[in-house]
Design an enzyme around this catalytic site. Structure first.
Site, PDB file in Angstrom:
ATOM      1  CE  LYS A  23      -3.872  -2.285   0.345  1.00  0.00           C
ATOM      2  NZ  LYS A  23      -4.996  -2.174  -0.604  1.00  0.00           N
TER       3      LYS A  23
ATOM      4  CG  ASP B 277      -3.975  -0.738  -3.725  1.00  0.00           C
ATOM      5  OD1 ASP B 277      -4.503   0.298  -4.153  1.00  0.00           O
ATOM      6  OD2 ASP B 277      -4.619  -1.683  -3.232  1.00  0.00           O
TER       7      ASP B 277
ATOM      8  CG  HIS C 183     -10.724  -6.102  -4.617  1.00  0.00           C
ATOM      9  ND1 HIS C 183     -11.920  -5.992  -3.962  1.00  0.00           N
ATOM     10  CD2 HIS C 183      -9.777  -5.692  -3.747  1.00  0.00           C
ATOM     11  CE1 HIS C 183     -11.719  -5.528  -2.740  1.00  0.00           C
ATOM     12  NE2 HIS C 183     -10.431  -5.341  -2.579  1.00  0.00           N
TER      13      HIS C 183
END
Lengths: 424, 424
Positions: free
Chosen positions: B213, B241, B344
């Protein structure tokens, strides 16, 4: 002063009994409102609502109740912050982001807060917004995801350039009102004779533009548009509205078939999410204009419709996006791209509220009335404390303090769903 | 056989207590499910859910209850029709269309119906879908708004061309599974040492790709990505991400700053609604790939992301769009445009369900594993009757009849919100 109480209501009008409001995608709407009252510590009230067409209104009410804790106890003096609290809660945001039921509910709450603030200021909303400085207006907007198209600094410049003529334009609106067009003549469920009669009456009443629903049957649409054109003559604009009925190739073929009757715009030719589709349609149907907005989810999609040259007309909606604040963003984007805003109204209460945006747009944002016109449907205004008034085809300037969002107590009681007398 | 009963649940796991799942936009999620059980007349059950991250899950449950009357009494043998009933009710449609809370709820119901059908057929969902003819698969899709990009006839041709190798590919998957990548190493709330340890463990466990992340602080991101790259070496893919954190200019600048550590893709660089924004970012950050999908509202937005060349990787979500049927459309669109689908997952239950889509995609749609990989997070699987199993960095083929959507009864009781023991 903070928000001390939030009370929600499920209000529905049994409009499907008369086919008012019928179109190619919405054959039997029961115009409804998920309605909310905010109470400040001193007992003053702000009213707001989001518009729906019946079933599912209870889900919007549940969303109002889910959002209420975000704003209870919050101050009323920073409505930019209040709006961002409603749209950026990290857990609630998952349910959108910024679209659908949660966003409809955020609209009702944001609008109620503005109604409260405008009432406390003793001003109609459009005048309150028009009294704010460019910096204050820029601070109302959530700039996230917009800066590739419009920066806060550019928006401030745009507002500054319109600032010196604000009083002149406000005076003009108070004297002359703002142009309206009527959709009342053209609901899909109406027979030809009724369309002819209503179209004639609209022109006699002073409207310079009417709108017809299309999209169910091409032969019917050609006949109805030809009839209406014959009645009103070449000098009156006739918009047509397909309510998202078509795929892109159908939209192009159908609009082309209607073009000889000179439609002013084709509205909602396809999915409101389809930016590229609208752009393709617009390229193909020129010079017929392309309009959309009542189902456009948020400012990010409006941004793209403008960036892609996909629309000629920006049809903001008071309750689809997050109320006053997001509509300020949309007005700024439209002005930056030089496109007219012609708000979606009809429904219940939308005429009452969207006029504030158009008045504010003329006074403080675009400074223009060119090709700008507010939808009008003569329907359900009697339920509002400060109803929209159209005379000679023009909206009169709202004068009562607030955002004109407040329904009469007797209407709230009678149309409460399912317990009100209208439903029992 | 028809649907005789619909029962909804609000299930929440208190994951925010551990910072599992933390990212730049979602600092403290409580992974949740608006969960539904369909009962057929003979007592057989189908389970489905939509995934949320906490607050507002009760609104999704209210949406399930609002949609339940649309499918009560409906037959189970035409799930194309069932899906269209859920997404095209003329009044409910106003609340989207096809996005947000109502669409999340439609996903849960559609998926529950498929779970029921697959259980009755005695097949895991991926095998059931892979047993349908091209015509049957084409009939599952709502083609409205898609035909400018892909027609039913073209989709049928695509499916036909993949049909003759279905059995060979299914056998391959049963033997070798499907590649996974892990996000467990890279949550934003984790300290550097934990990231290093987890990245090393991921490679040791056989994963060929991990994900970090990013998006809160650039210096932190550069340091974390450098650390991870040093640990895993050049041969392991590292995706990053941003969870929608950036505007377009920021996304370009930030991704460019991370590029020297060779990120495989940048995921959700900006608003999921911003097709043109993703296209601009992709042009600027090449050769870093652009991925999005977990918040993409529906097939119309996926269509445009593909038409605009805005993404390299299609990250479908099992519960954001309307479940199995709309995901069949998205798989077909992705195959038509030659883009890999990498679903996802994470959340609660998503690993369990999305694997069925990837398995089906390989067997019957794209026929390819190139650059295709399913997200995996080792989290909350113990609550499911048929949990996802990853061995050596690969998802094993689901074998139990159904869609793997069913939670254990003791989990449904313990995590019921707010009355379950986990919350009291």
């Amino acid at each position: 002063m903070t928000i001390a109480a939030v009370t929600s209501y499920d209000i529905r009008f049994p409009t499907s009994r008369e086919l008012d409001g019928s179109d190619a995608m919405n054959p039997d709407p029961d115009y409804s409102a998920a309605y909310v009252v905010l109470r400040a510590e001193d007992g003053s009230e702000g009213h707001g609502f989001t518009f729906t067409i019946g079933r599912g209104n209870e889900v919007c009410r549940a969303a109002l109740d889910a959002l209420a804790p975000m704003i209870l106890g919050q101050p009323l003096d920073d409505l930019g912050e209040l709006y961002r609290r409603l749209t950026h809660d990290s857990q609630i945001r998952w349910l959108g982001p910024e679209k659908g039921v949660m966003h409809l509910a955020a609209a009702a709450l944001v609008n109620a807060a503005w109604d409260l603030r405008a009432k406390r200021a003793g001003l109609p909303l459009w005048a309150l917004l028009s009294s704010l400085s460019p910096d204050e207006l820029v601070d109302l907007v959530d700039w996230r995801y917009l800066t590739d198209a419009l920066t806060p600094a550019a928006a401030r410049d745009l507002l500054l350039s319109a600032a010196d003529q604000r009083e002149t334009r406000a005076s003009f609106l108070k004297r002359h009102g703002y142009p309206a067009y009527t959709t009342s003549a053209g609901w899909l469920g109406y027979p030809d004779e009724k369309i002819e009669r209503l179209a004639r009456e609209a022109v006699d009443a002073g409207f310079q533009m009417i709108k017809l629903k299309v999209g169910a049957d091409l032969a019917d649409d050609v006949r109805r548009l030809a009839l209406a054109r014959a009645v009103v003559g070449p000098g009156i604009r006739i918009a047509v509205d397909a309510n998202q009925r078509w795929d892109v190739p159908d939209a192009i073929a159908w609009t082309t078939a209607l073009a000889k009757y000179d439609p002013w715009w084709i509205e909602e030719p396809t999915s409101p999410d389809d930016v590229l589709g609208h752009a393709a349609i617009r390229r193909a149907v020129h010079p017929v204009r392309v309009a959309t907005g009542e189902h456009v989810a948020n400012r990010v999609v409006f941004k793209q419709l403008l960036q892609a040259g996909a629309i000629d007309v920006v049809q903001l909606d008071a309750c689809r996006v997050a109320g006053v604040n997001e509509n300020v963003a949309i007005l700024l984007l439209a002005a930056a791209y030089g496109k007219p805003v012609c708000p979606h109204a009809g429904g219940v209460g939308l005429c009452e509220v969207v006029r504030h945006f158009s008045f504010f747009d003329f006074v403080a944002v675009s400074g223009s009335l060119d090709d700008r016109v507010i939808e009008y449907v003569d329907h359900l205004h009697e339920h509002f404390v400060d109803p929209a008034t159209v005379v000679g085809g023009r909206y009169l300037a709202p004068a009562a303090p607030g955002f004109s969002t407040q329904m009469r107590p007797e209407s709230l009681a009678r149309y409460a769903y399912p317990e009100g007398r209208a439903w029992s």
